[in-house]
Design a protein around this motif. Structure first.
Motif, mmCIF file in Angstrom:
data_model
loop_
_atom_site.group_PDB
_atom_site.id
_atom_site.type_symbol
_atom_site.label_atom_id
_atom_site.label_comp_id
_atom_site.label_asym_id
_atom_site.label_seq_id
_atom_site.Cartn_x
_atom_site.Cartn_y
_atom_site.Cartn_z
ATOM 1 N N UNK A 1 10.730 35.327 16.022
ATOM 2 C CA UNK A 1 10.827 36.528 15.116
ATOM 3 C C UNK A 1 10.329 37.735 15.570
ATOM 4 N N UNK A 2 9.029 37.325 16.312
ATOM 5 C CA UNK A 2 8.262 38.464 16.952
ATOM 6 C C UNK A 2 9.102 39.171 18.069
ATOM 7 N N UNK A 3 9.737 38.226 18.852
ATOM 8 C CA UNK A 3 10.611 38.811 19.936
ATOM 9 C C UNK A 3 11.889 39.550 19.689
ATOM 10 N N UNK A 4 12.580 38.988 18.577
ATOM 11 C CA UNK A 4 13.797 39.681 18.385
ATOM 12 C C UNK A 4 13.913 40.227 17.261
ATOM 13 N N UNK A 5 12.652 40.542 16.288
ATOM 14 C CA UNK A 5 13.137 41.287 15.015
ATOM 15 C C UNK A 5 14.000 40.607 13.912
ATOM 16 N N UNK A 6 14.605 39.432 14.462
ATOM 17 C CA UNK A 6 15.313 38.792 13.435
ATOM 18 C C UNK A 6 14.415 38.158 12.369
ATOM 19 N N UNK B 1 3.322 38.320 39.627
ATOM 20 C CA UNK B 1 3.994 39.456 39.226
ATOM 21 C C UNK B 1 4.670 38.791 37.785
ATOM 22 N N UNK B 2 4.368 39.448 36.613
ATOM 23 C CA UNK B 2 4.432 39.204 35.280
ATOM 24 C C UNK B 2 5.022 40.217 34.459
ATOM 25 N N UNK B 3 5.799 39.951 33.208
ATOM 26 C CA UNK B 3 6.285 40.953 32.303
ATOM 27 C C UNK B 3 6.119 40.403 31.132
ATOM 28 N N UNK B 4 5.965 41.380 29.984
ATOM 29 C CA UNK B 4 5.718 41.111 28.572
ATOM 30 C C UNK B 4 6.928 41.403 27.787
ATOM 31 N N UNK B 5 6.958 40.709 26.701
ATOM 32 C CA UNK B 5 8.111 41.051 25.632
ATOM 33 C C UNK B 5 7.659 42.035 24.834
ATOM 34 N N UNK B 6 8.627 42.666 24.276
ATOM 35 C CA UNK B 6 8.498 43.724 23.240
ATOM 36 C C UNK B 6 8.688 43.457 21.879
ATOM 37 N N UNK B 7 7.811 43.755 21.076
ATOM 38 C CA UNK B 7 8.167 43.634 19.776
ATOM 39 C C UNK B 7 9.152 44.601 19.107
ATOM 40 N N UNK B 8 10.227 44.449 18.960
ATOM 41 C CA UNK B 8 11.206 45.530 18.778
ATOM 42 C C UNK B 8 10.925 46.286 17.161
ATOM 43 N N UNK B 9 10.201 45.516 16.379
ATOM 44 C CA UNK B 9 9.819 46.496 15.031
ATOM 45 C C UNK B 9 8.689 47.281 15.208
ATOM 46 N N UNK C 1 14.319 39.783 26.605
ATOM 47 C CA UNK C 1 14.106 40.287 25.498
ATOM 48 C C UNK C 1 13.269 39.163 24.808
ATOM 49 N N UNK C 2 13.410 37.798 25.133
ATOM 50 C CA UNK C 2 12.587 36.770 24.273
ATOM 51 C C UNK C 2 11.950 35.853 25.355
ATOM 52 N N UNK C 3 11.227 36.001 26.205
ATOM 53 C CA UNK C 3 10.703 34.938 27.344
ATOM 54 C C UNK C 3 10.084 33.897 26.504
#
Lengths: 517, 517
Positions: free
Chosen positions: B86-91, B16-24, B185-187
């Motif tokens: 950066x990818x995971x947080x958009x910061x 069972x897995x999940x993916x992070x999302x690039x918020x940008x 949000x940032x695995x």
């Protein structure tokens, strides 16, 4: 004595009254005491809130003098106070005289602690205007009072854990106005002490709301007090059910507040093999002395003894049973406490895995607590959580274990405790050291070759422990560290000196100890 | 990077897995990360419990070296870590580079604090064998770790308040094994830092259970962690609803445990008349700088400004509105946070008593936070509690008050806060001093002529405050005092030196500072 209670500077009366009961006779004692109304509670909280900002910013010296004045006022009524407390509690005169001394002693200890100043935890990080990449601000931390505090008087210490007891002393020391809910078992004692505090407030020129006392037999009064939004913390010593009820109320408020409830403990005593071999008989006698003192009505009463079974333990048991068989009955604090004790003892006596070893001397008269000594096996104790429930009074269970591994399992089974006691000789050190990590997880105080009853009021004392000994193991309710329950940190960043409170002003006008960096 | 997470010394995978999302971009980012099972959580807690007694009794120096080793391990992955965060947080990169420095800096600050030793609060009352009427025992108090701690990573500081953030650093410093629930949000960031800690545990020869990381998008995972009986305290930074849910879970356990939740704050800024007259325009610009920094995603973001209405406030408002109108949109942390922000802004914009003063620049692209500036009256604010709810992001309300008495009423109305800021000149000192008692009741930090964003990691810092800013105002989650959340006092009475822990042995082998009496 009249039947009024002090709310701020007033003496409040009511048409609704209640009477104390002399537990030695079940007779009612005059005079009748006014029962506080919900409006009285609201008044007390309103006055406390109004007094808060002034009182919390009094100089530590002013609060120290105030605590000393309370002590003086209580000493001034020593004889009638002890007499009334005897009537209402059934406790003997020497015990109450000692407790009066403990009460005024701890007020004076908090005065000393206030003058010493570490309680304010002043930490100063000086500005670093040239720091790269960004300058550092001037940061000044101190601790301030949390707000008005509700204190519940305990039945078993009508002076030292009641109206002017440790909770009140530490809360007032912190700068928190206090509203006490007097224990209904000793309303006269409560009113006498309450009026002594009221007199001290007036003598010291403090705002009247610094102290109020509310009274009455109904639990609803205490609930209303805890639910008042102006109350910001609660101190309680008493039963597990009572403490948990207050914790639940406080957690359900729109603004939850901390409850410091000291509730339930069976204070295990572990007899290690070498100590048991060397002095089993003496230990047996001393144990019964600790167990039956004050009819066993102490939160640190030794409720279980844990040891490896064998002839040395038999010697201990024989001596204990003989001593307990001669223990004189003593009046218990209230009819309710006596009834609960009898019920708890009957449950143990009727338990399949429990043997009754001895009972104290029986006697005529109301509410006489008759000591009780039981034994069971480690296996049975581990199997039935009911055997680890506190029976408040002079009842105790000796737990015979197959080996030290079973002693360990018993200790791993129990809930959080105020104390755990080790009886050890040098030959036991390795075994005791191996068990120590388990004990540290379970108790607030670990003692060797003494007895848990008799709690020293001192800076290093911890009268607290993991749940359900207390509702908050991060604190103590006895000793100077008790003040920390009623303080919270505030940081001042770059405030001009004119606006800084005295505790953190640049010139340190209060002379408080500071950690600077 | 693989998709496993560290439980003790293992790398755990799952179907069972999940993916992070690039918020940008709202695009999913590889690789897929294993979702922890209930068994993984039980394993992590079991290992933590097994490690506890060894880890808590390591010398402070050993734990200091451990914290420094974690910092070294994180520095060794600086570039890929910042890139992934950066990818995971958009910061933006500079922000995350700074945050990485803050993270390793605070680990090293706790190492220094451990060596300094006051955290152990050693107090020794020496025996007084000749005291009358009763001798005094030897009493030795120290503070020990409370037990395994659950830490919840925060979304808005993927490094400094996440896997190796302040909660983890202070819990490890205290001697508590830590199980982190990574923020979903940032695995990837969480796993990289988690594996750095895992490497440090191995390098320092500590028991593997000192650290584990569990991952997954479902709230049930966090609930299972808080409900595990081996967990003894919880650290959380996030939303009010999330924090209150954990508080309720923890209170309902058979053994309730403390939750340190840092939840919600609107960080009032009060503009006093003289300051406003002297520098209204500059204040307006600087305010917008603090408000829009990092898209306003700080717990100390200035959510309301309170001032007396008039031409000087108009000047401030004009400058602020002009600056905000030029504020560039910034990617927010997650689609959920962006949606909540839009909803909060829309509610304010549609409120009868609220005027929209300005909006930031609009832009194409996913999850762009567009700044928003509103105004209302003191009367309207006091009348509607909804106006004091936090809108997480760069939205703020200027509250125009009729006079300073209304400013006071507004401040009396608000709930507990992390910070309150005063903009003052010398002419304002008397007014500010009169208001200070109200502010001290409401906030953990009071600052002058600065902005609440930017929380210094220092001994005097208080990042905490009355409910609902936090669930426990007696503490701070930033700065060295944060360690106190994870310690409890234990008293040793008359223990032979051989059995005393090093911290309180007669010879003071750890060289800890002691208060002796």
């Amino acid at each position: 004595m009249d039947g009024t209670f002090p709310i701020g500077a007033r003496a409040v009366s009511s048409d609704v009254t209640f009477l104390a009961i002399d537990p030695s006779t079940d007779a009612k004692i005059e005079p009748a005491f006014a029962v506080s109304s919900q409006d009285d509670i609201a008044d007390a909280c309103s006055l406390a809130d109004a007094a808060f900002d002034t009182f919390r910013e009094t100089d530590p010296e002013a609060r120290a003098v105030f605590l000393e004045t309370i002590a003086d006022e209580i000493e001034a009524i020593h004889a009638p106070l002890v007499a009334r407390a005897m009537q209402e509690s059934g406790l003997p005169q020497p015990r109450l005289e000692g407790e009066r001394g403990r009460t005024t002693g701890q007020l004076r200890l908090f005065a000393k602690h206030l003058r010493q100043g570490t309680w304010a935890s002043v930490v100063i990080d000086h500005a670093q205007p040239d720091r790269k990449p960004a300058p550092r601000s001037d940061l000044r931390q101190r601790r301030i009072a949390v707000g008005p505090v509700a204190v519940f008087g305990a039945s078993n210490f009508p002076l030292a854990f009641s109206v002017a007891g440790g909770d009140t002393a530490s809360a007032l020391a912190a700068g928190c106005p206090v509203v006490v809910k007097g224990h209904p078992a000793h309303p006269g004692t409560s009113v006498m002490v309450g009026k002594a505090i009221q007199a001290a407030v007036a003598k010291c020129g403090l705002p009247e709301g610094v102290f109020s006392l509310v009274q009455g037999p109904a639990n609803e009064l205490g609930a209303a007090l805890v639910n008042d939004p102006r109350i910001k913390a609660v101190g309680f010593t008493g039963s597990r059910s009572g403490g948990l009820a207050l914790v639940a109320l406080a957690a359900a408020r729109p603004e939850p507040i901390p409850v410091y409830a000291e509730m339930s403990s069976i204070n295990p005593v572990i007899l290690f093999p070498a100590a048991l071999a060397a002095r089993g008989e003496a230990l047996g006698k001393a144990y019964v002395g600790s167990l039956t003192m004050g009819s066993g009505q102490f939160c640190t009463n030794p409720g279980i003894v844990v040891a490896v079974d064998g002839p040395d333990l038999d010697t201990f048991v024989e001596a204990a049973a003989a001593a307990l068989g001669e223990a004189a009955p003593q009046v218990m604090l209230t009819p309710g406490i006596h009834a609960s004790y009898e019920q708890g003892v009957a449950a143990l006596a009727g338990h399949d895995s429990v043997e009754t070893l001895a009972r104290g001397i029986d006697a005529e008269g109301a509410n006489r607590g008759r000591a009780a000594l039981f034994s069971t096996t480690g296996k049975a104790f581990v199997a039935d959580p009911a055997l680890s429930h506190e029976v408040f009074g002079a009842a105790s269970i000796i737990i015979r274990c197959a080996d030290l591994a079973e002693v360990r399992r018993v200790l791993e089974t129990i809930e959080g405790q105020l104390t755990i006691t080790l009886q050890i000789d040098e030959g036991d050190h390795a075994d005791a050291a191996a068990l120590l990590p388990v004990l540290e997880r379970k108790a607030g105080r670990i003692l060797a070759n003494g007895w848990p009853t008799g709690v020293e009021v001192a800076p290093a004392m911890v009268h607290g422990g993991p749940f359900p000994a207390t509702s908050d193991p991060r604190t103590t309710s006895v000793g100077t560290a008790a003040i920390e329950r009623f303080l919270r940190p505030v940081c001042y960043q770059d405030l001009p000196d004119a606006l800084l409170p005295k505790a953190v002003k640049h010139g340190n006008p209060l002379g408080l100890p500071r950690t600077e960096g």
